[in-house]
Each structure stands twice: as structure tokens, then as C-alpha cells.
Design a protein around this motif. Structure first.
Motif, mmCIF file in Angstrom:
data_model
loop_
_atom_site.group_PDB
_atom_site.id
_atom_site.type_symbol
_atom_site.label_atom_id
_atom_site.label_comp_id
_atom_site.label_asym_id
_atom_site.label_seq_id
_atom_site.Cartn_x
_atom_site.Cartn_y
_atom_site.Cartn_z
ATOM 1 N N GLN A 192 0.704 -1.251 0.089
ATOM 2 C CA GLN A 192 0.107 -0.039 0.072
ATOM 3 C C GLN A 192 0.985 1.274 -0.215
ATOM 4 O OE1 GLN A 192 -2.550 -0.754 3.288
ATOM 5 N NE2 GLN A 192 -3.826 -1.610 2.095
ATOM 6 N N MET A 193 1.872 1.124 0.713
ATOM 7 C CA MET A 193 2.818 2.416 0.761
ATOM 8 C C MET A 193 3.452 2.697 -0.751
ATOM 9 S SD MET A 193 4.797 2.306 4.465
ATOM 10 C CE MET A 193 5.490 0.852 4.122
ATOM 11 N N GLU A 194 3.787 1.520 -1.236
ATOM 12 C CA GLU A 194 4.398 1.484 -2.672
ATOM 13 C C GLU A 194 3.422 2.130 -3.776
ATOM 14 O OE1 GLU A 194 5.951 -2.100 -3.704
ATOM 15 O OE2 GLU A 194 7.689 -1.879 -2.215
ATOM 16 N N SER A 199 1.114 5.305 -8.774
ATOM 17 C CA SER A 199 -0.246 4.605 -9.186
ATOM 18 C C SER A 199 -0.195 3.593 -10.424
ATOM 19 C CB SER A 199 -0.999 5.857 -9.671
ATOM 20 O OG SER A 199 -0.284 6.568 -10.795
ATOM 21 N N SER A 200 1.148 3.482 -11.038
ATOM 22 C CA SER A 200 1.112 2.509 -12.011
ATOM 23 C C SER A 200 1.310 1.163 -11.243
ATOM 24 C CB SER A 200 2.579 2.631 -12.718
ATOM 25 O OG SER A 200 3.768 2.679 -11.760
ATOM 26 N N LEU A 201 1.397 0.948 -9.943
ATOM 27 C CA LEU A 201 1.424 0.098 -9.216
ATOM 28 C C LEU A 201 0.140 -0.746 -8.932
ATOM 29 C CD1 LEU A 201 4.429 0.355 -7.135
ATOM 30 C CD2 LEU A 201 4.635 -1.008 -9.261
ATOM 31 N N GLY A 202 -0.920 -0.083 -9.127
ATOM 32 C CA GLY A 202 -2.202 -0.463 -9.038
ATOM 33 C C GLY A 202 -2.769 0.158 -7.638
ATOM 34 N N GLY A 203 -3.724 -0.408 -7.033
ATOM 35 C CA GLY A 203 -4.356 0.154 -5.920
ATOM 36 C C GLY A 203 -3.742 -0.621 -4.493
ATOM 37 N N GLY A 204 -2.867 -1.375 -4.854
ATOM 38 C CA GLY A 204 -2.319 -2.026 -3.481
ATOM 39 C C GLY A 204 -3.244 -3.259 -2.919
ATOM 40 N N SER A 251 -8.340 -4.200 -12.971
ATOM 41 C CA SER A 251 -8.057 -5.344 -12.371
ATOM 42 C C SER A 251 -8.255 -5.294 -10.851
ATOM 43 C CB SER A 251 -6.414 -5.585 -12.780
ATOM 44 O OG SER A 251 -5.767 -4.402 -12.392
ATOM 45 N N ASP A 252 -8.132 -4.226 -10.306
ATOM 46 C CA ASP A 252 -8.492 -4.154 -8.942
ATOM 47 C C ASP A 252 -9.978 -4.385 -8.490
ATOM 48 O OD1 ASP A 252 -6.019 -3.156 -8.613
ATOM 49 O OD2 ASP A 252 -6.541 -0.986 -8.649
ATOM 50 N N VAL A 253 -10.681 -4.364 -9.326
ATOM 51 C CA VAL A 253 -12.219 -4.490 -9.023
ATOM 52 C C VAL A 253 -12.715 -6.013 -8.584
ATOM 53 C CG1 VAL A 253 -14.602 -4.562 -10.000
ATOM 54 C CG2 VAL A 253 -13.051 -2.721 -10.807
#
Length: 530
Positions: A192-194, A199-204, A251-253
Motif C-alpha cells: 500500500q505504501m508503494e 499509481s502504476s502499481l495499482g491500488g495495492g 484489475s483491482d475490481v
């Protein structure tokens, strides 16, 4: 290991060892703790197969090229002591064959070898083997859960064995689960910190492996307890993910929706409120609206479709397709958005049913009513999805109306006002001690009757005490008479014995009597001896 998007037949020939870069990095971090700390001796050869024929225990290293059918599996298999040994045994097998393999390993690990006395040390050694094998199975379950293509048939074949073994070794199962959860929380916080900085790493969001492990633990341990060493940590993990992870891409959904359904599974037995799950469902509903109709403009319209879908049937989205790591074509399709939207509406419906008796329902679910009304105003959804939205909207509206109708407004104390008791002294002319000067005749009569009741009660208690003393004195007299009679009998017997001793001394010491005893003495002696 069922999911929120229905089920689909698994694809054959998938490699359970294939993983993406992220899962390869997490593999070592999520390794099981204390699974291979115990060192056990090699099992001796011997034993019998299911038909009673003598058989030899097969070493795992010798079975790397064994056939993949259940009929070709030996009946006695040595318990693997290393994870690589079990992978060599299970690689390439289907779900049914894998279940048979695990079952036979468990049977051989539990039963003592033929001709060996089952002592305490042998039983401890078998318990250590079962614990070690449980850790290997849990690690294999995590490996399959993090594979590039999910194999639900393999997960379904491992789940019953893990449930059964957890009931046999509950302390070890709980310890292994807690250690894994602690590592998972550390990885989630780091992720989550990354994601917050890039934002390219997704929502964590948590990985599929972590979510399926939590699903497994919610099946193993009771979710109805107020506090539980494992389930409480699972709830905290889900709350952290739902509150601090963001919806950045499609992909986070699926991960967000699966977290919501796991939270529903955790809080449903006790009808608890999980605010983080409701917050995420609200964001998912917002993402189904166009940007101009959203309540929160920071949420992207991931599930909104500008074109009208003419189909009346909602397409079924399989769990494997939703969490497949190479599903870029599926993510942008209309079927994916409709499937996830239908699953979101269904999840909201289950939460509404669970919290329907909660008095705070109007305050919690009124925002959902507004969102559903905005969704119904859109004409881009198929009939099936619109009917689901309309059904949930009616459920929320009726429940809100019923709860508000049951509420009673606050009001002041409506009872009869009691007068303040005054203690002002009252003086009476010609006062006589013992007389009741109360002006209320009824109250004076009640006081008189109460005094009479107390007087009669004291008199009855006094009479009962007298009766008890009299009965006790009579009983004491009867006991004294019996004791006097017994004492007299003993005294007469003692006198008779003394007379006999005297006669014996006068007749020549300890010899026989030389004088004839009188008839009276003989009768007395016969009476005494009788």
C-alpha cells in the motif's frame, strides 16, 4: 474455494507451478513457519495394502515419473518431509487423483508400521509427521492459489483434507495461520505504501493467494466468536485492505469485490457491521455511474458503459477468468463489467438482509438508495441488471421506512409527579404514647394490621420454640431410660462374673469346682449365657 462470479470447469493441462513475478517475490515471504522444524526418522518398510497383501512403502524420490491416475498410485506412501518431495508427487495430477494421494499419505502417517509396538514415542513421532505434512499441504494450497491460472479443482480437493487435519491439530493450525497472517499484513502495508507513491502499481490490493487463504481459514475456524486468535486477524486484514486500497484500474475490481464477500462471510453469523466493506461497495456503485452523476469525483468510472446493452441476460463471469493474470482482453470487455456489476449488487443485497433488523439501518443505507436511483435512471444496463437494482432499491426503501416507523420520539418522563416528602415536625395536644395520630384512616388501619401481623408472628415463633423444647425434653428422657437400663444390665453381669470368680478361688484356684453349685446359681448362669 468458490468465488463470487460463479464456477466454470477447469482447464486441463495447466501447470500449478507457473506464477507471475509478483507471486515469485512473495513466495519466500509467505513461507510457512515451523512447518519443517521437526526432524522425524525415516519410516520403516512394511505394511499392507487395502487388499491385505504385503507392500513396501514407496519413497517420494522414486515416484517422480509415476503415472498420474489414481489406479496406478500405491496404497502405502511415505509421508513427505520436504515441500519439494510432495510437489514431485502431486505435479501434473488432477483434483481427484490429488485427493486420493493426500488421503493415502495421511493413512500411512497415522497408522503404525506392521509388527511395531505402538509406544508413546511412536505416537509422538506420527503426530509430528502429521503437523509437518499439514504445513506442506498449506504451502501447496498457497502455491496453487497464486498460480497464473487458478485450478479450483485442485483447491477443492485439498480443502477437505485441510479441514479434517485442522480439527486433529487445532493449536498447530492456528499457530501456522497466525504467523502467515502477520507476514501477509506486513506485505500488504508495504504494498500500500508503494502504491500510494506510484499509481502504476495499482491500488495495492491483496493478492489472490492471500484472499483464498483467508477464505480457507474462515472455513476452518468459527466466525461467530466475538474474538478469535485467527478470525479476528482475518477481519483486521480485510478491514485494512478495504479501507486503504484504491480502485485504480479494472484489475483491482475483482480483488475489492472478493474482499467484500469475505467480509460478509466473516460478519454474517453474528450480524456484525463491517463499515469498510460498505465503503468499498459504495465506491463500486459509484464507478458504475458516469462522471457527471458520481457522488465522489475521485473514483474513476471503471464499470460505466456508455453504450446500451441489448441483451437481457447477464453474462456469467467465472472465478478463474476474473483472477487470471493474463486477462487484459477480458478486463475491457462488456461482459466483465456487467458480471462484476451484478456481483456488486448481489453483495449489497446480502448486506441489506443481514442488517435489516439494525436500528441504524436508515443512516447507513440511505446513501445506497440514492446511488441505486441514479443507476435506475441510466438506460445502458441490460434488463437483468436493472431488475436486480430495482429489487435491491425496493428492499432498502422498505427497510428504511419500517425502521423509521418503529422509532419512538424522545419525550419527558410521563409518569405521575411525586410530591416531595416533608419532614416538618408535627405537635399533638394531649399526646398519648402508643396512639396513632395519623389523619389518614386507611393508612392508620394498614399500620395497625402490620403491627398485628408482627405480633402474631412473634407469638407463633414463641410457641414453636416452646414446642421444640418440650419435644426435645421428652426425647432426652426416653434416651436416659434406655441408657439406665443398659447400664443396669451391665452392672448385673459384672456382679455375676465377680461371684463366679470368687467361687472358683474358694474351690481350689483355677481347677474345676469341688463344691456343688446351687440350683439357683446354675439357673442364673444359664440365663446369662443365653
Amino acid at each position: 474455494a468458490g468465488g463470487p462470479f460463479g464456477s466454470e470447469e477447469p482447464l486441463e493441462g495447466e501447470d500449478v507451478e507457473s506464477q507471475d513475478d509478483e507471486d515469485d517475490e512473495d513466495e519466500d515471504d509467505e513461507a510457512d513457519v515451523d512447518d519443517r522444524d521437526a526432524h522425524v526418522a525415516d519410516a520403516s518398510n512394511g505394511g499392507e495394502d487395502e487388499l491385505g497383501n504385503s507392500a513396501e512403502i514407496v519413497k517420494p524420490a522414486a515416484r517422480r515419473n509415476a503415472p498420474n491416475t489414481a489406479e496406478d498410485l500405491p496404497f502405502t506412501i511415505e509421508t513427505p518431509t520436504e515441500y519439494s518431495e510432495f510437489v514431485a508427487l502431486a505435479q501434473g495430477r488432477d483434483g481427484k487423483t490429488l485427493s486420493t494421494l493426500v488421503h493415502r499419505i495421511r493413512v500411512c502417517a497415522s497408522a503404525p508400521p506392521q509388527g511395531v509396538v505402538d509406544g508413546e514415542s511412536k505416537r509422538v513421532s506420527r503426530a509430528v509427521k502429521l503437523q509437518q505434512f499439514y504445513g506442506i499441504l498449506l504451502q501447496y494450497f498457497a502455491t496453487i492459489s497464486g498460480s497464473a491460472r487458478l485450478r479450483l479443482d485442485l483447491l477443492d480437493s485439498l480443502t477437505p483434507h485441510l479441514l479434517s487435519m485442522s480439527s486433529s491439530i487445532p493449536m498447530y493450525a492456528a499457530t501456522a495461520a497466525r504467523e502467515r497472517l502477520k507476514r501477509m499484513r506486513n506485505l500488504l502495508s508495504q504494498k500500500q505504501m508503494e502504491a500510494a507513491t506510484d499509481s502504476s502499481l495499482g491500488g495495492g490490493w491483496p493478492s489472490t493467494r492471500s484472499l483464498l487463504l483467508i477464505k480457507l481459514w474462515t472455513l476452518i475456524f468459527p466466525t461467530s466468536d466475538f474474538q478469535h486468535p485467527v478470525i479476528t486477524l482475518c477481519g483486521l486484514y480485510l478491514g485494512q485492505a478495504l479501507r486503504h486500497c484504491r480502485l485504480v484500474s479494472l484489475s483491482d475490481v475483482p480483488h475489492a469485490l472478493l474482499c467484500c464477500q469475505l467480509a460478509l462471510h466473516v460478519c454474517r453469523p453474528a450480524s456484525r457491521v463491517f463499515p469498510e466493506a460498505l465503503y468499498t461497495i459504495r465506491n463500486l456503485l459509484n464507478s458504475m455511474l458516469p462522471p457527471e452523476n458520481q457522488e465522489d469525483s475521485t473514483i474513476p468510472s471503471l464499470l460505466w458503459q456508455a453504450t446500451t446493452n441489448s441483451e437481457d441476460v447477464i453474462p456469467v463471469l467465472s472465478f478463474e477468468d476474473a483472477f487470471c493474470q493474463d486477462n487484459s482482453e477480458l478486463l475491457g470487455s462488456s461482459d466483465f463489467k456487467l458480471g462484476v456489476s451484478a456481483a456488486t449488487i448481489k453483495c449489497l443485497k446480502e448486506f441489506c438482509r443481514m442488517h435489516g433488523q439494525n436500528s441504524a439501518f436508515p443512516q447507513v443505507y440511505r446513501p445506497f438508495k440514492t446511488l441505486l436511483e441514479r443507476l435506475l435512471d441510466l438506460k445502458t444496463h441490460p434488463k437483468g441488471l436493472a431488475d436486480s437494482c430495482r429489487e435491491v432499491h425496493a428492499l432498502v426503501s422498505d427497510t428504511v421506512e419500517q425502521q423509521e416507523k418503529n422509532r419512538k420520539p424522545m419525550q419527558m418522563y410521563a409518569g405521575k409527579v411525586k410530591s416531595i416528602k416533608l419532614y416538618n415536625p408535627r405537635f399533638e395536644d394531649d399526646f398519648v404514647a402508643g396512639r396513632d395520630y395519623d389523619h389518614d384512616a386507611q393508612r392508620a388501619e394498614q399500620k395497625k394490621l402490620k403491627r398485628q401481623i408482627k405480633k402474631e408472628t412473634r407469638g407463633a415463633m414463641r410457641e414453636l420454640r416452646k414446642d421444640n423444647h418440650f419435644i426435645e425434653s421428652v426425647k432426652e428422657g426416653q434416651r436416659q431410660e434406655v441408657e439406665d437400663e443398659i447400664r443396669g444390665e451391665l452392672k448385673r453381669g459384672r456382679q455375676f462374673i465377680e461371684e463366679q470368680e470368687k467361687m472358683m478361688r474358694e474351690g481350689g484356684g483355677g481347677g474345676p469346682l469341688k463344691k456343688k453349685t446351687k440350683l439357683r446359681d446354675r439357673k442364673a448362669l444359664a440365663k446369662y449365657t443365653a
